[in-house]
Write a protein that holds these residues in place. Structure first.
Motif, PDB file in Angstrom:
ATOM      1  N   ARG A  73      -7.727 -12.640  32.984  1.00  0.00           N
ATOM      2  CA  ARG A  73      -6.666 -14.246  33.825  1.00  0.00           C
ATOM      3  C   ARG A  73      -7.994 -13.924  34.754  1.00  0.00           C
ATOM      4  O   ARG A  73      -8.274 -15.539  35.094  1.00  0.00           O
ATOM      5  CB  ARG A  73      -5.890 -13.921  34.078  1.00  0.00           C
ATOM      6  CG  ARG A  73      -4.301 -14.190  33.559  1.00  0.00           C
ATOM      7  CD  ARG A  73      -3.088 -13.983  34.075  1.00  0.00           C
ATOM      8  NE  ARG A  73      -2.941 -12.113  33.775  1.00  0.00           N
ATOM      9  CZ  ARG A  73      -2.773 -11.952  33.230  1.00  0.00           C
ATOM     10  NH1 ARG A  73      -2.195 -12.244  31.967  1.00  0.00           N
ATOM     11  NH2 ARG A  73      -1.836 -10.692  33.368  1.00  0.00           N
ATOM     12  N   THR A  74      -8.640 -13.309  35.882  1.00  0.00           N
ATOM     13  CA  THR A  74      -9.449 -13.536  36.724  1.00  0.00           C
ATOM     14  C   THR A  74     -10.475 -13.947  36.582  1.00  0.00           C
ATOM     15  O   THR A  74     -11.090 -15.050  37.211  1.00  0.00           O
ATOM     16  CB  THR A  74      -9.997 -11.967  36.888  1.00  0.00           C
ATOM     17  OG1 THR A  74      -8.511 -11.396  37.073  1.00  0.00           O
ATOM     18  CG2 THR A  74     -10.439 -11.997  38.034  1.00  0.00           C
ATOM     19  N   VAL A  75     -11.342 -14.090  35.004  1.00  0.00           N
ATOM     20  CA  VAL A  75     -12.341 -15.257  35.555  1.00  0.00           C
ATOM     21  C   VAL A  75     -11.277 -16.439  35.476  1.00  0.00           C
ATOM     22  O   VAL A  75     -12.446 -17.238  35.401  1.00  0.00           O
ATOM     23  CB  VAL A  75     -12.886 -14.474  34.303  1.00  0.00           C
ATOM     24  CG1 VAL A  75     -14.248 -14.917  33.385  1.00  0.00           C
ATOM     25  CG2 VAL A  75     -13.182 -13.271  33.928  1.00  0.00           C
ATOM     26  N   ARG A 127     -18.509 -11.181  28.463  1.00  0.00           N
ATOM     27  CA  ARG A 127     -19.667 -13.418  28.523  1.00  0.00           C
ATOM     28  C   ARG A 127     -18.662 -14.346  29.071  1.00  0.00           C
ATOM     29  O   ARG A 127     -19.992 -15.156  29.967  1.00  0.00           O
ATOM     30  CB  ARG A 127     -19.640 -13.142  26.594  1.00  0.00           C
ATOM     31  CG  ARG A 127     -19.715 -14.060  26.487  1.00  0.00           C
ATOM     32  CD  ARG A 127     -19.650 -14.496  25.287  1.00  0.00           C
ATOM     33  NE  ARG A 127     -18.232 -13.908  24.199  1.00  0.00           N
ATOM     34  CZ  ARG A 127     -17.224 -15.184  24.459  1.00  0.00           C
ATOM     35  NH1 ARG A 127     -17.458 -16.429  25.311  1.00  0.00           N
ATOM     36  NH2 ARG A 127     -16.014 -14.537  23.981  1.00  0.00           N
ATOM     37  N   LEU A 128     -17.603 -14.095  29.403  1.00  0.00           N
ATOM     38  CA  LEU A 128     -17.186 -15.520  29.655  1.00  0.00           C
ATOM     39  C   LEU A 128     -17.093 -15.364  31.305  1.00  0.00           C
ATOM     40  O   LEU A 128     -17.803 -16.486  31.945  1.00  0.00           O
ATOM     41  CB  LEU A 128     -15.440 -14.629  29.800  1.00  0.00           C
ATOM     42  CG  LEU A 128     -14.593 -15.426  28.538  1.00  0.00           C
ATOM     43  CD1 LEU A 128     -13.205 -14.637  28.516  1.00  0.00           C
ATOM     44  CD2 LEU A 128     -14.587 -16.112  27.689  1.00  0.00           C
ATOM     45  N   ALA A 129     -17.357 -14.565  32.148  1.00  0.00           N
ATOM     46  CA  ALA A 129     -17.732 -14.275  33.716  1.00  0.00           C
ATOM     47  C   ALA A 129     -18.803 -15.139  33.915  1.00  0.00           C
ATOM     48  O   ALA A 129     -19.670 -15.583  34.234  1.00  0.00           O
ATOM     49  CB  ALA A 129     -17.781 -13.209  33.641  1.00  0.00           C
ATOM     50  N   GLU A 131     -20.695 -16.899  31.481  1.00  0.00           N
ATOM     51  CA  GLU A 131     -20.918 -18.624  31.024  1.00  0.00           C
ATOM     52  C   GLU A 131     -20.196 -18.986  32.537  1.00  0.00           C
ATOM     53  O   GLU A 131     -20.153 -20.031  32.655  1.00  0.00           O
ATOM     54  CB  GLU A 131     -19.710 -18.904  29.173  1.00  0.00           C
ATOM     55  CG  GLU A 131     -20.354 -18.210  28.589  1.00  0.00           C
ATOM     56  CD  GLU A 131     -19.767 -18.138  27.589  1.00  0.00           C
ATOM     57  OE1 GLU A 131     -18.449 -18.544  27.885  1.00  0.00           O
ATOM     58  OE2 GLU A 131     -19.822 -17.817  26.056  1.00  0.00           O
ATOM     59  N   ALA A 132     -18.835 -18.961  33.201  1.00  0.00           N
ATOM     60  CA  ALA A 132     -18.570 -19.087  34.358  1.00  0.00           C
ATOM     61  C   ALA A 132     -19.076 -19.249  35.587  1.00  0.00           C
ATOM     62  O   ALA A 132     -18.776 -19.669  36.230  1.00  0.00           O
ATOM     63  CB  ALA A 132     -17.144 -18.569  34.238  1.00  0.00           C
ATOM     64  N   GLY A 133     -20.221 -18.512  35.620  1.00  0.00           N
ATOM     65  CA  GLY A 133     -21.498 -18.508  36.396  1.00  0.00           C
ATOM     66  C   GLY A 133     -21.220 -17.190  37.253  1.00  0.00           C
ATOM     67  O   GLY A 133     -21.493 -17.216  38.600  1.00  0.00           O
ATOM     68  N   PHE A 134     -19.852 -16.108  37.497  1.00  0.00           N
ATOM     69  CA  PHE A 134     -19.731 -15.100  38.096  1.00  0.00           C
ATOM     70  C   PHE A 134     -21.071 -13.508  37.802  1.00  0.00           C
ATOM     71  O   PHE A 134     -20.803 -13.241  38.801  1.00  0.00           O
ATOM     72  CB  PHE A 134     -18.564 -14.907  37.814  1.00  0.00           C
ATOM     73  CG  PHE A 134     -17.529 -15.779  38.622  1.00  0.00           C
ATOM     74  CD1 PHE A 134     -17.823 -16.369  38.932  1.00  0.00           C
ATOM     75  CD2 PHE A 134     -16.381 -15.677  37.456  1.00  0.00           C
ATOM     76  CE1 PHE A 134     -16.568 -17.799  39.260  1.00  0.00           C
ATOM     77  CE2 PHE A 134     -14.879 -16.562  37.909  1.00  0.00           C
ATOM     78  CZ  PHE A 134     -15.460 -17.826  38.184  1.00  0.00           C
ATOM     79  N   VAL A 135     -21.290 -14.101  36.694  1.00  0.00           N
ATOM     80  CA  VAL A 135     -21.608 -12.695  36.199  1.00  0.00           C
ATOM     81  C   VAL A 135     -23.770 -13.336  36.266  1.00  0.00           C
ATOM     82  O   VAL A 135     -23.549 -14.004  34.849  1.00  0.00           O
ATOM     83  CB  VAL A 135     -21.583 -11.816  35.871  1.00  0.00           C
ATOM     84  CG1 VAL A 135     -22.387 -10.358  35.373  1.00  0.00           C
ATOM     85  CG2 VAL A 135     -20.809 -11.534  36.543  1.00  0.00           C
TER      86      VAL A 135
END
Length: 219
Positions: A73-75, A127-129, A131-135
């Motif tokens: 949810r955070t990501v 992996r989601l983070a 792809e979202a550009g956070f990591v």
């Protein structure tokens, strides 16, 4: 609500078990005490989970699932997510944190399985983070994920020392999210700014690089 409400009964049993196991440990908690706190019969506990070991495994899975859902949810919140969103979720999850702290310090095969489940889940939300550009991408994504999980779980397992040295109590029932600042500020600084000056670790990094010829053979 009666014992015949099987879904509600199972959920109440897990909630009560997580609270009691976290407060008193595995050996200090009986199926009878779990049943009493959940407001059901001991027979219903046995019906749903078979034994204390079965109940423990169900609790482990529930704690891992809640953690995974919170991270996802955070990501999914995107770049404009509420910076205190995860902390507010954490504030409402003190029984889960107490349970996890107990599980990590009691050890055994069950703890190994729980840590493995956390690592597997972390791979997905990392992996989601990314792809979202956070990591940032990593040359060693699997190992990086394991290190991050061990760091976070290690801090929880040593919660008494975190409280003693930083004044941060992960397990306090009434502590506001902002009270985690002395722990989270340096952690966020390390994550966002890094620790070493540019170039300071280049030589050491080169020591652990896999030669291209070996990488090609393994591929």
């Amino acid at each position: 609500m009666s014992d015949t409400d099987s879904r509600g009964g199972a959920e109440r049993i897990i909630e009560a078990a997580i609270d009691l196991f976290g407060r008193h440990g595995v050996h200090g908690t009986s199926l009878r005490s779990v049943a009493q706190q959940a407001g059901v019969s001991q027979a219903l506990v046995v019906h749903h989970f078979g034994s204390k070991d079965g109940l423990l495994r169900a609790c482990d899975h529930h704690v891992a699932s809640v953690t995974r859902a919170n991270k996802e949810r955070t990501v999914a919140g995107g770049p404009q997510l509420d910076p205190f969103q995860t902390l507010r979720q954490l504030e409402k999850s003190q029984p889960l944190l107490r349970y996890l702290a107990r599980a990590l310090t009691e050890g055994g095969e069950r703890t190994r399985e729980l840590v493995d489940e956390f690592v597997a889940d972390a791979h997905d939300y990392m992996r989601l983070a990314e792809e979202a550009g956070f990591v940032k991408p990593s040359a060693t994504p699997h190992e990086r994920t394991i290190v991050l999980v061990i760091w976070s779980m290690g801090a929880l397992a040593m919660h008494s020392h975190v409280k003693r040295l930083l004044g941060v109590d992960f397990l306090a029932d009434d502590a506001p999210p902002e009270s985690l600042g002395p722990y989270l500020r340096p952690m966020l600084e390390l994550f966002t700014q890094g620790l070493m000056q540019e170039g300071a670790f280049d030589q050491m990094t080169e020591m652990f690089e896999v030669p291209e010829s070996i990488s090609e053979r393994e591929a």
